[in-house]
Design an enzyme around this catalytic site. Sequence first.
Site, PDB file in Angstrom:
ATOM      1  N   HIS A   7       0.817  -1.200   0.000  1.00  0.00           N
ATOM      2  CA  HIS A   7       0.000   0.000   0.000  1.00  0.00           C
ATOM      3  C   HIS A   7       0.862   1.267   0.000  1.00  0.00           C
ATOM      4  O   HIS A   7       0.670   2.190  -0.786  1.00  0.00           O
ATOM      5  CB  HIS A   7      -0.862  -0.064   1.266  1.00  0.00           C
ATOM      6  CG  HIS A   7      -1.967   0.900   1.302  1.00  0.00           C
ATOM      7  ND1 HIS A   7      -3.093   0.751   0.546  1.00  0.00           N
ATOM      8  CD2 HIS A   7      -2.119   2.038   1.994  1.00  0.00           C
ATOM      9  CE1 HIS A   7      -3.895   1.750   0.783  1.00  0.00           C
ATOM     10  NE2 HIS A   7      -3.327   2.561   1.663  1.00  0.00           N
ATOM     11  N   GLU A  46       0.269 -14.345 -15.777  1.00  0.00           N
ATOM     12  CA  GLU A  46       1.111 -14.166 -14.596  1.00  0.00           C
ATOM     13  C   GLU A  46       1.267 -15.443 -13.789  1.00  0.00           C
ATOM     14  O   GLU A  46       1.801 -15.425 -12.689  1.00  0.00           O
ATOM     15  CB  GLU A  46       0.594 -13.007 -13.730  1.00  0.00           C
ATOM     16  CG  GLU A  46      -0.872 -13.072 -13.371  1.00  0.00           C
ATOM     17  CD  GLU A  46      -1.349 -11.845 -12.588  1.00  0.00           C
ATOM     18  OE1 GLU A  46      -0.530 -11.060 -12.111  1.00  0.00           O
ATOM     19  OE2 GLU A  46      -2.580 -11.700 -12.454  1.00  0.00           O
ATOM     20  N   ASP A  55       3.972 -11.302 -10.605  1.00  0.00           N
ATOM     21  CA  ASP A  55       3.473 -12.607 -10.158  1.00  0.00           C
ATOM     22  C   ASP A  55       4.098 -13.746 -10.945  1.00  0.00           C
ATOM     23  O   ASP A  55       4.298 -14.834 -10.403  1.00  0.00           O
ATOM     24  CB  ASP A  55       1.940 -12.652 -10.263  1.00  0.00           C
ATOM     25  CG  ASP A  55       1.300 -11.997  -9.055  1.00  0.00           C
ATOM     26  OD1 ASP A  55       1.744 -12.287  -7.933  1.00  0.00           O
ATOM     27  OD2 ASP A  55       0.401 -11.156  -9.230  1.00  0.00           O
ATOM     28  N   CYS A  61       3.026  -5.607 -17.999  1.00  0.00           N
ATOM     29  CA  CYS A  61       2.611  -4.548 -17.065  1.00  0.00           C
ATOM     30  C   CYS A  61       3.166  -4.752 -15.668  1.00  0.00           C
ATOM     31  O   CYS A  61       2.837  -4.024 -14.753  1.00  0.00           O
ATOM     32  CB  CYS A  61       1.093  -4.404 -17.039  1.00  0.00           C
ATOM     33  SG  CYS A  61       0.253  -5.879 -16.460  1.00  0.00           S
TER      34      CYS A  61
HETATM   35  C1  PEP Z   1       1.944  -8.403 -11.909  1.00  0.00           C
HETATM   36  O1  PEP Z   1       1.712  -9.393 -11.222  1.00  0.00           O
HETATM   37  O2  PEP Z   1       2.991  -8.257 -12.568  1.00  0.00           O
HETATM   38  C2  PEP Z   1       0.977  -7.296 -11.972  1.00  0.00           C
HETATM   39  C3  PEP Z   1       1.140  -6.288 -12.790  1.00  0.00           C
HETATM   40  O3  PEP Z   1      -0.084  -7.335 -11.130  1.00  0.00           O
HETATM   41  P1  PEP Z   1       0.013  -6.950  -9.574  1.00  0.00           P
HETATM   42  O4  PEP Z   1       1.398  -6.391  -9.365  1.00  0.00           O
HETATM   43  O5  PEP Z   1      -1.062  -5.987  -9.299  1.00  0.00           O
HETATM   44  O6  PEP Z   1      -0.174  -8.277  -8.928  1.00  0.00           O
HETATM   45 MG    MG Z   2      -0.275  -9.739 -10.493  1.00  0.00          MG
END
Ligand code: PEP
Ligand code: MG
Length: 592
Positions: free
Chosen positions: A197, A441, A465, A512
């Site tokens: 957070h 992921e 992930d 991403c």
């Molecule tokens: C990721 O897992 O790379 C992702 C972009 O999602 P988050 O970081 O929100 O899990």
């Molecule tokens: Mg993720």
Amino acid sequence: MLEERRYAGVGVSPGIAIGRILPVSGGSDLLVEPEKVVLAPEQCEKEIGRFDEAVSATKLELDALKKQLGSQLSGGEGRIFDAHLMIVGDVAMRSDVVDFIRKNNTGASYAFFKVSEKYIKVLSGISDEYLRERAMDVRDVAGRILGRLEGLPANKLALLPDQRIIVAHDLTPSETAGLDRTRVLGFALEGGSRTSHTAILARSMGLPAVVGVEGEIFTGLKYDTRMILDGFSGTVIVNPSRRTEEAYRLKAQEAGRFFSDLEREKDLGSETLDGFAVQLAANIESLDDMAEVNKCGAAGVGLFRTEFLALGRGLTLPEEEQFNIYRSLLVANGNHPVVIRTLDIGGDKGLPEMTRNPEANPFLGLRGIRLSLRANQEAFRTQLRALLRAGSFGNLKIMIPMVCCVEEVLEVKSILADVEQELTEEKIDHTTRYAFGVMIETPAAALQADRIAQLVDFMSIGSNDLVQYTMSIDRGNEKVAYLYQPANPAVMELMNRTAKAAHKNNIWVGVCGQMAADPHYTALLMAMGIHELSMVTTAVGPIRRVIRNLRMHEAEALLAETLECSTAEEIWNLANQMLRKIAPEVAEMSSL
Ligand code: PEP
Ligand code: MG
């Protein structure tokens, strides 16, 4: 002369802060052990009175916070303070403190510290996760009471006397909610991860932050200790010498100049010297982040993490409220695409209501799309309704998180069709011209990317992930951080495989996760044929600079070489060499 000490953490928000610290009281805060003052026996009763006063004042403060949160937000999050209030009123704890003061003739601060330490230890060792979580609440309350006893302002984050670096174990929602943003220089946290957070908040406020700092740093810290925080390299320096401070001041100036140069380049194309273009998009968590998106020149939003709308609110967000947010976001982005990810709750992004029935392994449990399909389908349908309605106002791409098999994709497509039909029957305006995609992921999804690609319009690799699940490590656990290896050959192979599957099926593929924001990986991702890199807004400028200095044939040669490597270190070294050759100033900045 105090000794200069250096610690390594993870830089999660770039920038350099130099200044005095504020060890935060409250929250999952570090509790700094107060001095042991020995009193004459007759003074003990006065100390007990002081303790009782501190407890009453804390109770009033928590009641007020509960009311304040309850009125600002409608999801009942004021209830998160109920557990805190129970602890403040705990009779057994009071009697332990009183006994401690009388037996040891010590001041109230020391006695209370020792008693709460004992409670925290016992609760932390309990196997029941719900009870274990209460240790955090005791820390929060203990920090507040201790702050009172020590004469520090009640909500120090709201009443900072001057600009400070916040040092804490981690911060709770109540603390972040009460933050005086103009007076915070940066954050050094013992716990947390890139996606915690506070890290996310720090990035959107443009403040440097380092998380996962070794616990030892917290010994001997005083209210006024000086510190340097390097959010680029993740270094924290306690009691810096005059020379070190001078060197970092220069670096901070250089960084300032570097970032203003990059800002001037915001309208230049993100294409290589030989004309290969890639889309640069932004990862955002709230509508407020749009100012930063425009400032960095990102072409749209590649990841809107909608779960941040729900954190601290509960799972059921009203359709109308969501519709308004999504519509504003789409309108603000004009023709640029906006990838909105459906709720990715679970794992490290739990909600208070979920701690009532905790799972033994939340990262492997009902997380992301699993929660939406199995336990929370009503809320999922509400979100899809809001998305499809808002979709008429811009270039909408709906994305689902944590996919691990074809069945999940098929199930979501069928629900989407259902929701579309429902809206048509209700004669409610909505889009039918949106794109539907998935996050890749999990290793299972990457291995099945070819099958999945046949069912969707796009795929976006969530490297955060993907690294976690491929390497089988909790991405927020600092003990296994050494195995958090984006450059591991297994991860590289899964990403390359996903990109190839997308090309074969003529759909676009993005990245991403944090790898998209790390300039070391830009050439490799370009060579894989990634169409869109989506990242935190502060990374857009540096990544654009790297791309503009790159030649595709060099990137392809690098990828071919790395695919032959056996270790993450070999791959990282090759990537680092390339970055130092083509954009040394960016390499310098990321390792300042
Ligand atoms: C990721 O897992 O790379 C992702 C972009 O999602 P988050 O970081 O929100 O899990
Ligand atoms: Mg993720």
